[in-house]
Design a protein around this motif. Structure first.
Motif, mmCIF file in Angstrom:
data_model
loop_
_atom_site.group_PDB
_atom_site.id
_atom_site.type_symbol
_atom_site.label_atom_id
_atom_site.label_comp_id
_atom_site.label_asym_id
_atom_site.label_seq_id
_atom_site.Cartn_x
_atom_site.Cartn_y
_atom_site.Cartn_z
ATOM 1 N N GLY A 41 0.259 -1.201 0.119
ATOM 2 C CA GLY A 41 -0.250 0.192 0.224
ATOM 3 C C GLY A 41 0.413 1.509 0.083
ATOM 4 N N GLY A 42 0.073 2.748 0.532
ATOM 5 C CA GLY A 42 1.381 3.834 0.683
ATOM 6 C C GLY A 42 1.182 4.270 -0.732
ATOM 7 N N ASN A 43 2.090 5.302 -0.921
ATOM 8 C CA ASN A 43 1.712 5.637 -2.661
ATOM 9 C C ASN A 43 2.836 5.164 -3.286
ATOM 10 O OD1 ASN A 43 0.166 8.373 -1.218
ATOM 11 N ND2 ASN A 43 1.658 8.663 0.530
ATOM 12 N N THR A 44 4.165 5.148 -2.692
ATOM 13 C CA THR A 44 5.038 4.268 -3.454
ATOM 14 C C THR A 44 4.927 3.463 -5.168
ATOM 15 O OG1 THR A 44 7.274 5.245 -2.869
ATOM 16 C CG2 THR A 44 7.407 3.779 -4.459
ATOM 17 N N PRO A 45 3.671 1.930 -4.999
ATOM 18 C CA PRO A 45 3.182 1.760 -5.769
ATOM 19 C C PRO A 45 2.456 1.803 -6.645
ATOM 20 C CG PRO A 45 2.762 0.548 -3.311
ATOM 21 C CD PRO A 45 3.426 2.427 -2.967
ATOM 22 N N ARG A 46 2.173 3.110 -6.198
ATOM 23 C CA ARG A 46 0.285 3.444 -7.368
ATOM 24 C C ARG A 46 1.181 3.133 -8.781
ATOM 25 N NH1 ARG A 46 -1.937 8.121 -8.802
ATOM 26 N NH2 ARG A 46 -4.007 7.411 -9.321
ATOM 27 N N ARG A 86 -8.808 0.727 -2.184
ATOM 28 C CA ARG A 86 -9.533 1.409 -2.579
ATOM 29 C C ARG A 86 -8.061 2.151 -3.829
ATOM 30 N NH1 ARG A 86 -12.348 7.477 -2.110
ATOM 31 N NH2 ARG A 86 -11.603 8.384 -3.606
ATOM 32 N N MET A 87 -6.904 2.490 -3.414
ATOM 33 C CA MET A 87 -5.695 2.532 -4.002
ATOM 34 C C MET A 87 -5.189 1.840 -5.085
ATOM 35 S SD MET A 87 -2.377 2.487 -4.493
ATOM 36 C CE MET A 87 -1.645 1.012 -3.293
ATOM 37 N N VAL A 88 -5.029 0.496 -4.762
ATOM 38 C CA VAL A 88 -4.945 -0.624 -5.650
ATOM 39 C C VAL A 88 -5.982 -1.169 -7.250
ATOM 40 C CG1 VAL A 88 -4.146 -2.593 -6.265
ATOM 41 C CG2 VAL A 88 -3.525 -1.367 -3.925
ATOM 42 N N LEU A 142 6.860 -5.011 -1.193
ATOM 43 C CA LEU A 142 6.824 -3.624 0.515
ATOM 44 C C LEU A 142 6.904 -2.608 0.216
ATOM 45 C CD1 LEU A 142 8.025 -6.506 2.679
ATOM 46 C CD2 LEU A 142 6.010 -5.805 2.510
ATOM 47 N N GLY A 143 6.894 -1.890 0.630
ATOM 48 C CA GLY A 143 6.946 -0.333 1.249
ATOM 49 C C GLY A 143 7.872 0.286 1.868
ATOM 50 N N LEU A 144 8.187 1.640 2.321
ATOM 51 C CA LEU A 144 9.645 1.564 3.872
ATOM 52 C C LEU A 144 9.447 2.606 3.694
ATOM 53 C CD1 LEU A 144 11.978 0.646 5.182
ATOM 54 C CD2 LEU A 144 13.411 2.055 3.811
ATOM 55 N N GLY A 145 8.482 2.684 4.873
ATOM 56 C CA GLY A 145 8.247 4.301 5.316
ATOM 57 C C GLY A 145 9.690 5.007 6.717
ATOM 58 N N SER A 146 10.296 5.801 6.798
ATOM 59 C CA SER A 146 10.817 6.549 6.602
ATOM 60 C C SER A 146 11.185 6.336 8.160
ATOM 61 C CB SER A 146 10.728 8.241 6.846
ATOM 62 O OG SER A 146 10.527 8.477 5.564
ATOM 63 N N ASP A 147 10.441 5.742 8.828
ATOM 64 C CA ASP A 147 10.488 5.554 10.681
ATOM 65 C C ASP A 147 11.483 3.552 10.497
ATOM 66 O OD1 ASP A 147 7.400 4.022 11.135
ATOM 67 O OD2 ASP A 147 8.110 3.364 10.084
ATOM 68 N N GLY A 148 11.090 3.201 9.743
ATOM 69 C CA GLY A 148 11.974 1.470 8.847
ATOM 70 C C GLY A 148 10.907 0.957 9.232
ATOM 71 N N ARG A 191 8.728 -16.816 -1.853
ATOM 72 C CA ARG A 191 10.051 -16.732 -3.164
ATOM 73 C C ARG A 191 10.800 -15.726 -2.626
ATOM 74 N NH1 ARG A 191 6.556 -20.534 -4.248
ATOM 75 N NH2 ARG A 191 6.506 -22.741 -3.873
ATOM 76 N N TYR A 192 9.900 -14.720 -3.068
ATOM 77 C CA TYR A 192 10.373 -13.656 -3.558
ATOM 78 C C TYR A 192 9.812 -11.915 -2.355
ATOM 79 C CZ TYR A 192 12.198 -15.295 -7.672
ATOM 80 O OH TYR A 192 13.439 -15.912 -8.326
ATOM 81 N N ILE A 193 10.545 -10.748 -2.072
ATOM 82 C CA ILE A 193 10.138 -10.029 -1.230
ATOM 83 C C ILE A 193 10.691 -8.764 -1.682
ATOM 84 C CG2 ILE A 193 10.474 -9.042 0.676
ATOM 85 C CD1 ILE A 193 9.066 -11.000 1.368
ATOM 86 N N ILE A 194 9.866 -7.765 -2.816
ATOM 87 C CA ILE A 194 10.788 -6.805 -3.237
ATOM 88 C C ILE A 194 10.539 -5.409 -2.779
ATOM 89 C CG2 ILE A 194 10.700 -5.455 -5.466
ATOM 90 C CD1 ILE A 194 10.123 -7.310 -6.922
ATOM 91 N N PHE A 195 11.391 -4.933 -2.756
ATOM 92 C CA PHE A 195 11.006 -3.612 -1.283
ATOM 93 C C PHE A 195 11.206 -2.361 -2.757
ATOM 94 C CE2 PHE A 195 11.383 -3.881 3.205
ATOM 95 C CZ PHE A 195 12.125 -5.750 3.710
ATOM 96 N N LEU A 196 9.854 -1.433 -2.967
ATOM 97 C CA LEU A 196 9.770 -0.897 -3.652
ATOM 98 C C LEU A 196 9.957 0.368 -2.735
ATOM 99 C CD1 LEU A 196 9.341 -0.125 -6.702
ATOM 100 C CD2 LEU A 196 6.818 0.264 -6.552
ATOM 101 N N VAL A 197 10.960 1.356 -3.113
ATOM 102 C CA VAL A 197 11.323 2.528 -2.597
ATOM 103 C C VAL A 197 11.754 3.749 -3.620
ATOM 104 C CG1 VAL A 197 12.661 3.670 -0.587
ATOM 105 C CG2 VAL A 197 12.095 1.407 -0.247
ATOM 106 N N ALA A 198 11.038 4.777 -3.151
ATOM 107 C CA ALA A 198 12.088 6.281 -4.331
ATOM 108 C C ALA A 198 11.807 7.128 -3.158
ATOM 109 C CB ALA A 198 10.630 5.920 -5.306
ATOM 110 N N GLY A 199 12.806 8.097 -3.758
ATOM 111 C CA GLY A 199 12.264 9.781 -3.456
ATOM 112 C C GLY A 199 13.247 9.592 -2.547
ATOM 113 N N GLU A 200 14.402 11.236 -2.241
ATOM 114 C CA GLU A 200 15.253 11.529 -1.273
ATOM 115 C C GLU A 200 14.739 11.466 0.295
ATOM 116 O OE1 GLU A 200 18.050 13.370 0.034
ATOM 117 O OE2 GLU A 200 18.012 13.064 -2.197
ATOM 118 N N SER A 201 13.452 11.609 -0.010
ATOM 119 C CA SER A 201 13.013 11.656 1.764
ATOM 120 C C SER A 201 13.216 10.335 2.073
ATOM 121 C CB SER A 201 11.253 11.590 1.915
ATOM 122 O OG SER A 201 11.027 10.703 1.171
ATOM 123 N N LYS A 202 13.513 9.601 1.196
ATOM 124 C CA LYS A 202 13.853 7.625 1.580
ATOM 125 C C LYS A 202 15.135 7.502 2.637
ATOM 126 C CE LYS A 202 9.742 6.803 2.170
ATOM 127 N NZ LYS A 202 8.738 5.714 1.335
#
Ligand code: 6PG
Length: 249
Positions: A41-46, A86-88, A142-148, A191-202
Motif C-alpha cells: 500500500g502507500g503511495n510509492t507503488p501506485r 481503494r488505491m490498488v 513491500l514499501g519502506l516508511g521513514s521510520d523503517g 519466494r521473492y520479496i521486493i522492496f520498492l522505495v523511491a524519493g529523497e525522503s527515503k
C-alpha cells in the motif's frame, strides 16, 4: 538484507519493478500454475500499479491465474481515501479482467481482530495450507516508511513479535489506530520479496536499513524481513539510493 538495484529515476525504477513483477508472475504460473502475490500500500507503488495496468504490461502478466492479496491495510472501509485496496483498485484491479474470487481484500471495515482472523482463514483456504504452515507467496511487494516500518510492521509494535499467526491487527500508537498486516513468518517464507522505495525522503532510512545492516543496535522492522530460502530485492531510484555505500548499491 538481499541485493539492491538503483535506477536513475522514478520512471526507470517503475519499469524495472514491472519487469521483475512480470517475470516472477510468469515463472510462477509456468512452475505452479498460479501466481500468489501480496501487494503493498502507500503511495510509492501506485505508479507501478498504473504501469502494470497499461496494455503492454497488462497483456504480459497471467492475471487470470493470479491471486491478489494485500500485505497490509488501514482499518477503514474499502472506499475510504486511506484504503490501500481503494488505491490498488483504482490504479490496477479495476482495469483488469480478473475473477472476483482471485482478489482477496482485507476487510478494513470490520473489527480489526475479526478482520485479521478472517483474512488468515482466507489465506489458509486459498493456499490450501494450515495456519501452522505459513503459505509461500510467490511475491510480497513491500514499501519502506521513514521510520523503517514495512507493511504495517511498525517499530515497537506487538506484530514484530508474532511468530505463529499469519495476519494480525496491530495497534500503532503513533497513528492511534489499528492496522491489519501480514506477519514476519509469512513474509520470510516468500519466494521473492521486493522492496520498492523511491524519493529523497527515503535516502537516510534506506542507508540505515541496508547501507550498514550490521550496525549494532539498528533494528528496524524492515531489517527483520529476511526470506529464509527466498530472495529479497531492493528496487530504488537514485534519489532513495544515493546515500548507500557504492558496494551495496
Ligand atoms: C501502507 C504501507 C506502508 C508503506 C510505507 C511507505 O499501508 O502505508 O503498507 O508500509 O509501504 O509507509 O509508504 P509510501 O510509499 O507512501 O512512502
Amino acid at each position: 538484507m538481499g541485493r539492491s538495484e538503483v535506477y536513475p529515476d522514478h520512471t526507470a525504477l517503475m519499469r524495472a519493478a514491472a519487469q521483475h513483477f512480470a517475470t516472477i508472475a510468469s515463472d510462477a504460473v509456468v512452475m505452479r500454475g498460479k501466481f500468489m502475490v501480496a501487494l503493498a500500500g502507500g503511495n510509492t507503488p501506485r505508479d507501478l500499479y498504473l504501469l502494470l495496468a497499461q496494455r503492454w504490461w497488462r497483456t504480459r502478466i497471467p492475471w487470470d491465474k493470479s491471486h491478489i492479496f494485500f500485505g497490509d491495510e488501514r482499518c477503514v472501509p474499502a472506499q475510504h481515501p486511506e484504503s490501500n485496496y481503494r488505491m490498488v483498485h483504482e490504479a490496477l484491479l479495476g482495469k483488469l479482467v480478473l475473477p472476483a474470487e482471485n482478489v482477496h481484500r482485507m476487510a478494513g471495515e470490520l473489527d480489526p481482530q475479526v478482520a485479521a482472523a478472517a483474512y488468515q482463514q482466507e489465506i489458509v483456504r486459498t493456499f490450501g495450507t494450515t495456519a501452522k504452515a505459513p503459505p509461500r507467496f510467490d511475491l510480497i511487494l513491500l514499501g519502506l516508511g521513514s521510520d523503517g516500518h514495512t507493511a504495517s510492521l511498525f517499530p515497537g509494535t506487538a506484530a514484530l513479535h508474532e511468530s505463529e499467526k499469519l495476519v494480525v491487527a496491530n495497534y500503532v500508537e503513533r497513528l492511534k489506530s489499528f492496522r491489519l498486516t501480514l506477519t514476519l513468518p509469512v513474509c520470510n517464507h516468500a519466494r521473492y520479496i521486493i522492496f520498492l522505495v523511491a524519493g529523497e525522503s527515503k535516502a537516510d532510512i534506506v542507508n540505515e536499513v541496508i547501507g550498514a545492516p550490521d550496525r549494532p543496535g539498528s533494528r528496524y522492522p524492515a531489517q527483520l524481513i529476511r526470506p529464509t530460502d527466498g530472495a529479497a530485492l531492493w528496487l530504488l531510484d537514485r534519489a532513495a539510493g544515493h546515500k548507500l555505500p557504492p558496494v551495496v548499491a
